[in-house]
Design an enzyme around this catalytic site. Structure first.
Site, PDB file in Angstrom:
ATOM      1  N   GLU A  36     -32.407  18.865   8.673  1.00 45.24           N
ATOM      2  CA  GLU A  36     -31.052  19.382   8.845  1.00 45.24           C
ATOM      3  C   GLU A  36     -30.843  19.568  10.343  1.00 45.24           C
ATOM      4  OE1 GLU A  36     -30.502  22.932   6.563  1.00 45.24           O
ATOM      5  OE2 GLU A  36     -28.490  23.260   7.379  1.00 45.24           O
ATOM      6  N   ARG A 262     -45.982  24.129   2.895  1.00 39.90           N
ATOM      7  CA  ARG A 262     -45.504  24.091   4.275  1.00 39.90           C
ATOM      8  C   ARG A 262     -46.634  24.471   5.207  1.00 39.90           C
ATOM      9  NH1 ARG A 262     -40.076  25.417   4.338  1.00 39.90           N
ATOM     10  NH2 ARG A 262     -40.109  25.869   6.530  1.00 39.90           N
ATOM     11  N   LYS A 272     -36.325  28.125  11.365  1.00 40.41           N
ATOM     12  CA  LYS A 272     -35.362  27.711  12.378  1.00 40.41           C
ATOM     13  C   LYS A 272     -34.431  28.860  12.748  1.00 40.41           C
ATOM     14  CE  LYS A 272     -34.610  23.541  10.616  1.00 40.41           C
ATOM     15  NZ  LYS A 272     -33.801  22.399  10.210  1.00 40.41           N
TER      16      LYS A 272
END
Ligand code: ATP
Ligand code: MG
Length: 562
Positions: A36, A262, A272
């Site tokens: 993204e 992750r 983020k």
């Protein structure tokens, strides 16, 4: 990519792919990396990049770069460009570049297909009401009063939503699945929401209706013919919805979603949102601050793409959640640089040494090996003269016998040069040592004195030829191994390490470091690995970044518990 790099180790995902190829389910592998564009890529993304692009490479398949750009208010083109640069820098070329927004027309058509089939409806519950209807893990949800609208009415409303007739938040398009499902993601999830007034970086103001990730992602994957859609574990509960979307529209391809854990790294943050906060609140000097776990930060710090790929191979790909020690990342760059980084002498905290028996106007060009273990890296000449700088830490007026460096009245070897004896210590009125008067033994160039043992070796730089520079010493950005999961502080930024950046402004480097390329790392002997900063030059002096220390000093401290 360098030929000598070992191929990626196998993992459970590669085993699934092997099986699919063996059974004939697929004849070629297609993956994608779907960031993204709402921030810079971080080392966690590198795990996903190395996994997706690495699989495409090893199986001679394809990997697309696809921007998941369905949240235009948080995204921008700076991030798009930075992500492309970082993926390339890591050593990968995408087969094709897409934006999820490339599919907005097709997504919209699939939404109409669901509506016509009675599988999606326009809902007028607002966000609070919807939350309230959703139920909990223990309680089923309640059906929306708008759920049983006729397809024609839904179609009309949906088209009017697209035409901009309704304000933000007043209506959504929802999938009609099962409000009693034990999986909350299946309780009539929202597929589209209204957002007026945002200018999308790709589609401008063409749309006021934006598809949700869970609707966009499976369809984008299928339109691109992705075979294996790899994502992180938090999407495991979304897989039934991924499959539902593809099972209920007319689309010939059904990629398999596979989840892996992750990457979490100690002493840093990886979300983020938090990285954005570090940047916007000025805790760091931008996304490429060398202390950031971003690819851009690691690049500026002096990490190499091969070291990052090696790190990702070391940590492996599994379904088990864990947090990797920072030392593993640091060892990857240390081990990458040790065999190739030329050795240089740099004095970070200079103390002047005058060699009183060396003639004032004489100078010598002494030979120094560029690498102790690799002769092919050659030699260089280092100038030597009457005045040199040594590091303050390498001198003590008096010291215990363990101290192997220079003491008042003692001897030490200047690396690549002679043995010197400290005859006199000069101090300023405050009692601070400002200069050493020494004498050198001319018979000790490349030879030990026959009559006595000189144990210590220290580095030095000729004062007359010194190249002045700043050296910035980086340390971990946080003092706490898990800054954002410690509940004992009100705010995770309290764990920021105030000493994560120490700037030394009076450093002197040997002359051969005068004009070096920021992309090249050097070992400053006894100090660590360094590279010139690509961004800053302090007035007339370059800035050198410490990439990593020679040894893991934190490991020792962690063992001692302090
Ligand atoms: P964040 O939560 O930090 O915003 P994200 O998952 O929303 O991260 P995306 O840009 O959507 O970030 O991620 C692109 C791809 O990278 C996704 O497939 C995602 O699963 C993967 N990814 C993101 N963070 C990690 C991580 N820490 N470890 C491994 N893969 C990751
Ligand atoms: Mg995401």
């Amino acid at each position: 990519m360098s030929g000598e790099e070992k191929t990626a180790p196998s993992n459970f995902i590669r085993q699934v792919i092997d099986g699919d190829l063996a059974s004939g389910k697929h004849t070629a592998v297609a993956t994608r990396f779907p960031p993204e564009p709402n921030g810079y890529l971080h080392i966690g993304h590198a795990k996903s990049i190395v996994l997706n692009f690495g699989i495409a490479e090893d199986y001679r398949g394809t990997c697309n770069l696809r921007f998941d750009d369905t949240n235009p208010h948080k995204e921008n083109i700076e991030f798009v460009e930075a992500i492309k640069e970082d993926v390339n820098w890591l050593g990968y070329e995408w087969n094709a570049l897409f934006f999820a927004s490339d599919y907005f027309d097709q997504l919209y058509a699939f939404a109409e297909e669901l509506i016509k089939a009675g599988k999606a409806y326009v809902c007028e519950l607002d966000a609070d009401q919807m939350r309230e209807h959703r139920g909990t893990l223990k309680e089923p949800g309640r059906e929306s009063p708008f759920r049983s609208r006729a397809p024609e009415e839904n179609l009309d409303l949906f088209r009017r939503m697209r035409n901009g007739e309704f304000p933000d938040g007043s209506r959504t398009l929802r999938a009609k699945i099962d409000m009693a499902s034990p999986n909350i993601n299946m309780r009539d999830p929202v597929l589209y929401r209204i957002r007026h007034g945002v200018v999308h970086h790709q589609t401008g103001d063409e749309w006021c209706l934006y598809p949700m990730y869970d609707f966009t992602h499976p369809i984008s994957d299928a339109l691109e013919g992705i075979t294996h859609s790899l994502c992180t574990l938090e999407f495991e509960d979304h897989r039934p919805l991924y499959d539902w979307v593809l099972d209920n529209i007319t689309i010939p391809c059904h990629p398999q979603q596979i989840e892996f854990s992750r990457l979490n790294l100690q002493y840093t943050v990886m979300s983020k949102r938090k990285l954005t906060q570090l940047v916007t609140e000025g805790h760091v000097d931008g996304w490429d601050d060398p202390r950031m776990p971003t690819i851009a930060g690691l690049r500026r710090r002096g990490y190499t793409p091969a070291a990052i790929r090696d790190f990702v191979h070391r940590i492996g790909v599994t379904k088990a959640d864990n947090t990797v020690e920072m030392g593993v990342l640091e060892n990857s760059i240390r081990e990458a640089l040790d065999p190739v980084a030329p050795r240089r002498m740099a004095v970070l905290r200079p103390l002047k040494m005058v060699i009183t028996n060396y003639p004032e106007d004489a100078e010598a060009q002494l030979e120094a090996a560029n690498h102790p273990k690799d002769e092919t890296l050659g030699i260089r000449r280092v100038p030597f003269c009457r005045e040199v700088y040594i590091d303050r830490e390498d001198f003590r007026e008096q010291a215990p016998g363990k101290f192997k460096r220079l003491v008042s009245g003692g001897e030490v070897r200047l690396r690549n040069a002679y043995v010197v004896r400290c005859d006199e210590v000069i101090k300023n009125p405050d009692g601070e040592v400002v200069e050493l008067r020494c004498s050198y033994d001319p018979d000790t160039l490349g030879a030990n004195p026959p009559d006595r043992k000189v144990k210590g070796v220290i580095h030095w730089v000729s004062a007359r030829h010194a190249h002045h520079a700043e050296v910035w010493l980086y340390d971990r950005l946080f003092r706490h191994p898990a800054p954002d999961s410690d509940r004992s502080v009100a705010d995770w930024t309290e764990h920021l390490n105030p000493e994560s950046l120490v700037t030394l402004t009076e450093c002197v480097l040997e002359a051969s470091l005068a004009d070096v390329d920021p992309g090249l790392a050097y070992q400053f002997e006894r100090e660590g690995y360094f590279c010139r900063d690509a961004k800053f030059a302090a007035l007339d002096r370059p800035v050198f970044n410490r990439i990593v220390t020679l040894r893991d000093s934190w490991a020792k401290m962690d063992q001692k518990g302090g």
